[in-house]
Design a protein around this motif. Structure first.
Motif, PDB file in Angstrom:
ATOM      1  N   THR A  32     -10.827   3.310 -14.208  1.00  0.00           N
ATOM      2  CA  THR A  32      -9.583   3.678 -13.522  1.00  0.00           C
ATOM      3  C   THR A  32      -8.364   3.241 -14.325  1.00  0.00           C
ATOM      4  OG1 THR A  32     -10.705   3.515 -11.399  1.00  0.00           O
ATOM      5  CG2 THR A  32      -8.295   3.494 -11.363  1.00  0.00           C
TER       6      THR A  32
ATOM      7  N   LYS B  38      -3.429  -2.708   2.807  1.00  0.00           N
ATOM      8  CA  LYS B  38      -4.630  -1.891   3.005  1.00  0.00           C
ATOM      9  C   LYS B  38      -4.302  -0.724   3.915  1.00  0.00           C
ATOM     10  CE  LYS B  38      -6.913  -5.366   4.679  1.00  0.00           C
ATOM     11  NZ  LYS B  38      -7.924  -6.210   5.303  1.00  0.00           N
TER      12      LYS B  38
ATOM     13  N   ILE C  91       0.827  -1.211   0.000  1.00  0.00           N
ATOM     14  CA  ILE C  91       0.000   0.000   0.000  1.00  0.00           C
ATOM     15  C   ILE C  91       0.864   1.265   0.000  1.00  0.00           C
ATOM     16  CG2 ILE C  91      -0.313   0.174   2.502  1.00  0.00           C
ATOM     17  CD1 ILE C  91      -2.984   0.810  -0.228  1.00  0.00           C
TER      18      ILE C  91
ATOM     19  N   LYS D  15      -6.075   3.409   5.358  1.00  0.00           N
ATOM     20  CA  LYS D  15      -6.944   4.572   5.247  1.00  0.00           C
ATOM     21  C   LYS D  15      -6.035   5.784   5.103  1.00  0.00           C
ATOM     22  CE  LYS D  15     -10.802   2.933   8.036  1.00  0.00           C
ATOM     23  NZ  LYS D  15     -11.668   3.233   9.190  1.00  0.00           N
ATOM     24  N   VAL D  16      -6.522   6.811   4.423  1.00  0.00           N
ATOM     25  CA  VAL D  16      -5.777   8.059   4.305  1.00  0.00           C
ATOM     26  C   VAL D  16      -6.237   8.975   5.433  1.00  0.00           C
ATOM     27  CG1 VAL D  16      -5.286  10.053   2.851  1.00  0.00           C
ATOM     28  CG2 VAL D  16      -5.617   7.804   1.802  1.00  0.00           C
TER      29      VAL D  16
ATOM     30  N   SER E 236     -18.434  -2.688 -10.179  1.00  0.00           N
ATOM     31  CA  SER E 236     -17.017  -2.909  -9.874  1.00  0.00           C
ATOM     32  C   SER E 236     -16.193  -3.041 -11.140  1.00  0.00           C
ATOM     33  CB  SER E 236     -16.843  -4.163  -9.020  1.00  0.00           C
ATOM     34  OG  SER E 236     -17.501  -4.000  -7.781  1.00  0.00           O
TER      35      SER E 236
ATOM     36  N   ALA F 149       0.224   4.362  -2.441  1.00  0.00           N
ATOM     37  CA  ALA F 149       0.095   5.712  -1.889  1.00  0.00           C
ATOM     38  C   ALA F 149       1.145   6.644  -2.493  1.00  0.00           C
ATOM     39  CB  ALA F 149       0.234   5.676  -0.367  1.00  0.00           C
TER      40      ALA F 149
ATOM     41  N   SER G 234     -15.938   0.356 -12.766  1.00  0.00           N
ATOM     42  CA  SER G 234     -15.068   1.235 -11.976  1.00  0.00           C
ATOM     43  C   SER G 234     -13.592   0.920 -12.205  1.00  0.00           C
ATOM     44  CB  SER G 234     -15.392   1.109 -10.485  1.00  0.00           C
ATOM     45  OG  SER G 234     -16.711   1.510 -10.233  1.00  0.00           O
TER      46      SER G 234
ATOM     47  N   VAL H 263      -7.471   6.581  -8.937  1.00  0.00           N
ATOM     48  CA  VAL H 263      -7.564   5.506  -7.960  1.00  0.00           C
ATOM     49  C   VAL H 263      -9.024   5.094  -7.863  1.00  0.00           C
ATOM     50  CG1 VAL H 263      -7.812   7.062  -5.982  1.00  0.00           C
ATOM     51  CG2 VAL H 263      -6.891   4.789  -5.634  1.00  0.00           C
ATOM     52  N   VAL H 264      -9.248   3.810  -7.618  1.00  0.00           N
ATOM     53  CA  VAL H 264     -10.604   3.308  -7.405  1.00  0.00           C
ATOM     54  C   VAL H 264     -10.722   2.840  -5.965  1.00  0.00           C
ATOM     55  CG1 VAL H 264     -10.067   0.976  -8.217  1.00  0.00           C
ATOM     56  CG2 VAL H 264     -12.406   1.766  -8.281  1.00  0.00           C
ATOM     57  N   CYS H 265     -11.831   3.174  -5.327  1.00  0.00           N
ATOM     58  CA  CYS H 265     -12.074   2.768  -3.930  1.00  0.00           C
ATOM     59  C   CYS H 265     -13.379   2.010  -3.859  1.00  0.00           C
ATOM     60  CB  CYS H 265     -12.186   3.975  -3.021  1.00  0.00           C
ATOM     61  SG  CYS H 265     -10.786   5.070  -3.059  1.00  0.00           S
TER      62      CYS H 265
ATOM     63  N   LEU I 145      -0.842   7.779   6.167  1.00  0.00           N
ATOM     64  CA  LEU I 145      -1.715   6.613   6.093  1.00  0.00           C
ATOM     65  C   LEU I 145      -1.915   5.992   7.458  1.00  0.00           C
ATOM     66  CD1 LEU I 145      -0.085   4.779   3.052  1.00  0.00           C
ATOM     67  CD2 LEU I 145      -2.033   6.345   3.001  1.00  0.00           C
TER      68      LEU I 145
END
Length: 94
Positions: free
Chosen positions: A81, A41, A20, A43-44, A74, A24, A77, A92-94, A34
């Motif tokens: 991306t 994995k 990750i 989170k920002v 999905s 990032a 998406s 980026v795809v989330c 992060l």
């Protein structure tokens, strides 16, 4: 002779996940911005988002019914991306 199309789970299990921190870094984020959950994995942090100039665009993909081929939100998406990244965009795809 026909070849068997791999299932979604077979494709997912065969994937090689990038660290990750590398993902990032491609987005201009530092590792200290992060909250990591393992090596693949994260989170920002809100501070990282708040400290940046907002020049992003958002593409929202929605749908209410599945297709017979199983190509839904999905798949679209991820495809959008990948296409944006291929064009040199920071996506980026989330």
């Amino acid at each position: 002779m026909t070849t068997k199309t791999p299932s979604d789970i077979e494709i997912a299990q065969a994937a090689t996940l990038r660290p990750i921190a590398d993902v990032a870094g491609d987005l201009g984020l530092q590792s200290d911005e992060l909250i990591a959950f393992g090596t693949t994995k994260a989170k920002v942090k809100l501070e990282a988002i708040a400290s940046r100039e907002r020049k992003a665009k958002l593409v929202l993909v929605t749908g209410i019914s599945p297709t017979a081929a199983g190509e839904g939100k999905s798949t679209v998406s991820v495809g959008v991306t990948q296409a944006l990244r291929k064009l040199g965009k920071n996506a980026v795809v989330c």
